[in-house]
Design a protein around this motif. Sequence first.
Motif, PDB file in Angstrom:
ATOM      1  N   ALA A   1     -19.076  41.263  -7.665  1.00  0.00           N
ATOM      2  CA  ALA A   1     -20.436  40.734  -7.805  1.00  0.00           C
ATOM      3  C   ALA A   1     -20.543  39.347  -7.181  1.00  0.00           C
ATOM      4  CB  ALA A   1     -20.831  40.696  -9.279  1.00  0.00           C
ATOM      5  N   ARG A   2     -19.539  38.521  -7.426  1.00  0.00           N
ATOM      6  CA  ARG A   2     -19.545  37.168  -6.833  1.00  0.00           C
ATOM      7  C   ARG A   2     -19.553  37.253  -5.318  1.00  0.00           C
ATOM      8  NH1 ARG A   2     -16.254  33.822  -4.238  1.00  0.00           N
ATOM      9  NH2 ARG A   2     -14.431  35.174  -4.388  1.00  0.00           N
ATOM     10  N   ARG A   3     -18.690  38.083  -4.775  1.00  0.00           N
ATOM     11  CA  ARG A   3     -18.603  38.218  -3.319  1.00  0.00           C
ATOM     12  C   ARG A   3     -19.871  38.791  -2.711  1.00  0.00           C
ATOM     13  NH1 ARG A   3     -12.452  39.674  -1.645  1.00  0.00           N
ATOM     14  NH2 ARG A   3     -11.480  38.121  -2.974  1.00  0.00           N
ATOM     15  N   CYS A   4     -20.583  39.611  -3.476  1.00  0.00           N
ATOM     16  CA  CYS A   4     -21.825  40.231  -2.996  1.00  0.00           C
ATOM     17  C   CYS A   4     -23.055  39.364  -3.268  1.00  0.00           C
ATOM     18  CB  CYS A   4     -22.012  41.602  -3.640  1.00  0.00           C
ATOM     19  SG  CYS A   4     -20.832  42.835  -3.057  1.00  0.00           S
ATOM     20  N   GLY A   5     -22.859  38.232  -3.928  1.00  0.00           N
ATOM     21  CA  GLY A   5     -23.979  37.331  -4.193  1.00  0.00           C
ATOM     22  C   GLY A   5     -24.870  37.746  -5.354  1.00  0.00           C
ATOM     23  N   VAL A   6     -24.376  38.606  -6.230  1.00  0.00           N
ATOM     24  CA  VAL A   6     -25.150  38.992  -7.414  1.00  0.00           C
ATOM     25  C   VAL A   6     -25.204  37.787  -8.347  1.00  0.00           C
ATOM     26  CG1 VAL A   6     -25.273  40.542  -9.398  1.00  0.00           C
ATOM     27  CG2 VAL A   6     -24.474  41.410  -7.186  1.00  0.00           C
ATOM     28  N   LYS A   7     -26.384  37.443  -8.784  1.00  0.00           N
ATOM     29  CA  LYS A   7     -26.569  36.227  -9.576  1.00  0.00           C
ATOM     30  C   LYS A   7     -26.507  36.431 -11.082  1.00  0.00           C
ATOM     31  CE  LYS A   7     -27.357  33.707  -5.941  1.00  0.00           C
ATOM     32  NZ  LYS A   7     -26.186  33.132  -5.349  1.00  0.00           N
ATOM     33  N   LYS A   8     -26.726  37.670 -11.564  1.00  0.00           N
ATOM     34  CA  LYS A   8     -26.799  37.915 -13.007  1.00  0.00           C
ATOM     35  C   LYS A   8     -25.951  39.117 -13.375  1.00  0.00           C
ATOM     36  CE  LYS A   8     -29.618  36.748 -15.795  1.00  0.00           C
ATOM     37  NZ  LYS A   8     -29.798  35.893 -16.923  1.00  0.00           N
ATOM     38  N   VAL A   9     -25.115  38.952 -14.415  1.00  0.00           N
ATOM     39  CA  VAL A   9     -24.333  40.053 -14.958  1.00  0.00           C
ATOM     40  C   VAL A   9     -24.487  40.035 -16.477  1.00  0.00           C
ATOM     41  CG1 VAL A   9     -22.059  41.099 -15.218  1.00  0.00           C
ATOM     42  CG2 VAL A   9     -22.653  39.971 -13.062  1.00  0.00           C
ATOM     43  N   VAL A  10     -24.845  41.182 -17.036  1.00  0.00           N
ATOM     44  CA  VAL A  10     -24.893  41.359 -18.483  1.00  0.00           C
ATOM     45  C   VAL A  10     -23.685  42.215 -18.848  1.00  0.00           C
ATOM     46  CG1 VAL A  10     -26.205  42.247 -20.444  1.00  0.00           C
ATOM     47  CG2 VAL A  10     -27.417  41.209 -18.497  1.00  0.00           C
ATOM     48  N   LEU A  11     -22.791  41.642 -19.652  1.00  0.00           N
ATOM     49  CA  LEU A  11     -21.556  42.326 -20.033  1.00  0.00           C
ATOM     50  C   LEU A  11     -21.656  42.874 -21.456  1.00  0.00           C
ATOM     51  CD1 LEU A  11     -18.794  39.790 -18.872  1.00  0.00           C
ATOM     52  CD2 LEU A  11     -19.489  41.897 -17.741  1.00  0.00           C
ATOM     53  N   ALA A  12     -21.270  44.121 -21.625  1.00  0.00           N
ATOM     54  CA  ALA A  12     -21.180  44.682 -22.968  1.00  0.00           C
ATOM     55  C   ALA A  12     -19.880  44.208 -23.607  1.00  0.00           C
ATOM     56  CB  ALA A  12     -21.207  46.203 -22.916  1.00  0.00           C
ATOM     57  N   SER A  13     -20.038  43.455 -24.685  1.00  0.00           N
ATOM     58  CA  SER A  13     -18.899  43.083 -25.513  1.00  0.00           C
ATOM     59  C   SER A  13     -18.996  43.950 -26.768  1.00  0.00           C
ATOM     60  CB  SER A  13     -18.939  41.587 -25.826  1.00  0.00           C
ATOM     61  OG  SER A  13     -17.766  41.182 -26.499  1.00  0.00           O
ATOM     62  N   THR A  14     -18.398  43.529 -27.838  1.00  0.00           N
ATOM     63  CA  THR A  14     -18.430  44.339 -29.055  1.00  0.00           C
ATOM     64  C   THR A  14     -18.436  43.456 -30.293  1.00  0.00           C
ATOM     65  OG1 THR A  14     -17.320  46.073 -30.324  1.00  0.00           O
ATOM     66  CG2 THR A  14     -15.908  44.566 -29.099  1.00  0.00           C
TER      67      THR A  14
ATOM     68  N   GLU B   1      -8.926  45.026 -16.048  1.00  0.00           N
ATOM     69  CA  GLU B   1      -8.961  45.059 -14.584  1.00  0.00           C
ATOM     70  C   GLU B   1     -10.359  45.419 -14.075  1.00  0.00           C
ATOM     71  OE1 GLU B   1      -7.064  47.567 -10.853  1.00  0.00           O
ATOM     72  OE2 GLU B   1      -6.138  47.775 -12.831  1.00  0.00           O
ATOM     73  N   GLY B   2     -11.005  46.391 -14.725  1.00  0.00           N
ATOM     74  CA  GLY B   2     -12.335  46.812 -14.297  1.00  0.00           C
ATOM     75  C   GLY B   2     -13.367  45.705 -14.419  1.00  0.00           C
ATOM     76  N   THR B   3     -13.341  44.973 -15.526  1.00  0.00           N
ATOM     77  CA  THR B   3     -14.295  43.878 -15.707  1.00  0.00           C
ATOM     78  C   THR B   3     -14.051  42.768 -14.688  1.00  0.00           C
ATOM     79  OG1 THR B   3     -14.574  44.388 -18.045  1.00  0.00           O
ATOM     80  CG2 THR B   3     -15.160  42.157 -17.350  1.00  0.00           C
ATOM     81  N   TYR B   4     -12.792  42.415 -14.476  1.00  0.00           N
ATOM     82  CA  TYR B   4     -12.484  41.413 -13.456  1.00  0.00           C
ATOM     83  C   TYR B   4     -12.967  41.871 -12.079  1.00  0.00           C
ATOM     84  CZ  TYR B   4     -10.055  39.112  -9.729  1.00  0.00           C
ATOM     85  OH  TYR B   4      -9.796  38.475  -8.540  1.00  0.00           O
ATOM     86  N   THR B   5     -12.655  43.114 -11.700  1.00  0.00           N
ATOM     87  CA  THR B   5     -13.034  43.623 -10.383  1.00  0.00           C
ATOM     88  C   THR B   5     -14.554  43.625 -10.221  1.00  0.00           C
ATOM     89  OG1 THR B   5     -11.044  44.978 -10.319  1.00  0.00           O
ATOM     90  CG2 THR B   5     -12.781  45.561  -8.771  1.00  0.00           C
ATOM     91  N   LEU B   6     -15.266  44.001 -11.272  1.00  0.00           N
ATOM     92  CA  LEU B   6     -16.726  43.992 -11.209  1.00  0.00           C
ATOM     93  C   LEU B   6     -17.256  42.578 -10.983  1.00  0.00           C
ATOM     94  CD1 LEU B   6     -19.388  45.938 -12.753  1.00  0.00           C
ATOM     95  CD2 LEU B   6     -19.365  43.557 -13.495  1.00  0.00           C
TER      96      LEU B   6
END
Length: 190
Positions: free
Chosen positions: A53-66, A44-49
């Motif tokens: 971000a999309r709604r705020c117009g953020v163009k780049k997201v770096v996601l920590a995977s494992t 839920e947290g990753t989806y919400t982020l």
Amino acid sequence: IVTGDIRDAAFLKSAMEDVDAIIHLAAIPDEDDFYTKLMPINIEGTYTLLETARRCGVKKVVLASTCQIAFGYPNSTFVTTDMAVRPVNLYSCTKIFGEAVGRYYSDKFGMSVICLRIGYFQNYDSEFLQDSEVRKKWCSPKDLVQIIEKSIDSKLKYGVFFAISNNKDRVWDIEDAKQKLNYDPVDGTQ
């Protein structure tokens, strides 16, 4: 630095004002109860982020995977990011969701999303580095900072990369990160 709940879209919106890039490291970092810990924070947290971000117009997201996404392979197998995922626990399954939803947001909304499958992140003097398996899969502090910075600077729309140092006998491929992100690890175990 701001502190809040990653599931709180209003909080995230206020934190994303005038932001060009997000480094998403928030998570329950290992196996835990799925319903009360892993699902709310890691899914839920990753989806919400990403949605905020999309709604705020953020163009780049770096996601920590494992790297635990690939722990199901035998230790003798050299694993690349284009091989099928082989999770060993529910925690790593939640990170697969992160990679998939990141791909969705990249394809559907044009966001740049880079997923980093982070290995054993340990300080240089960590006692865990005495273990030969940990040494193969180690990511040093300097190398993690570098690959995150290179991910932010990249022009890629989407990518999945192993974030480990240049370790002897490593079992995960970092050549694609070297080529596509210009990643040049400065550390490695012998």
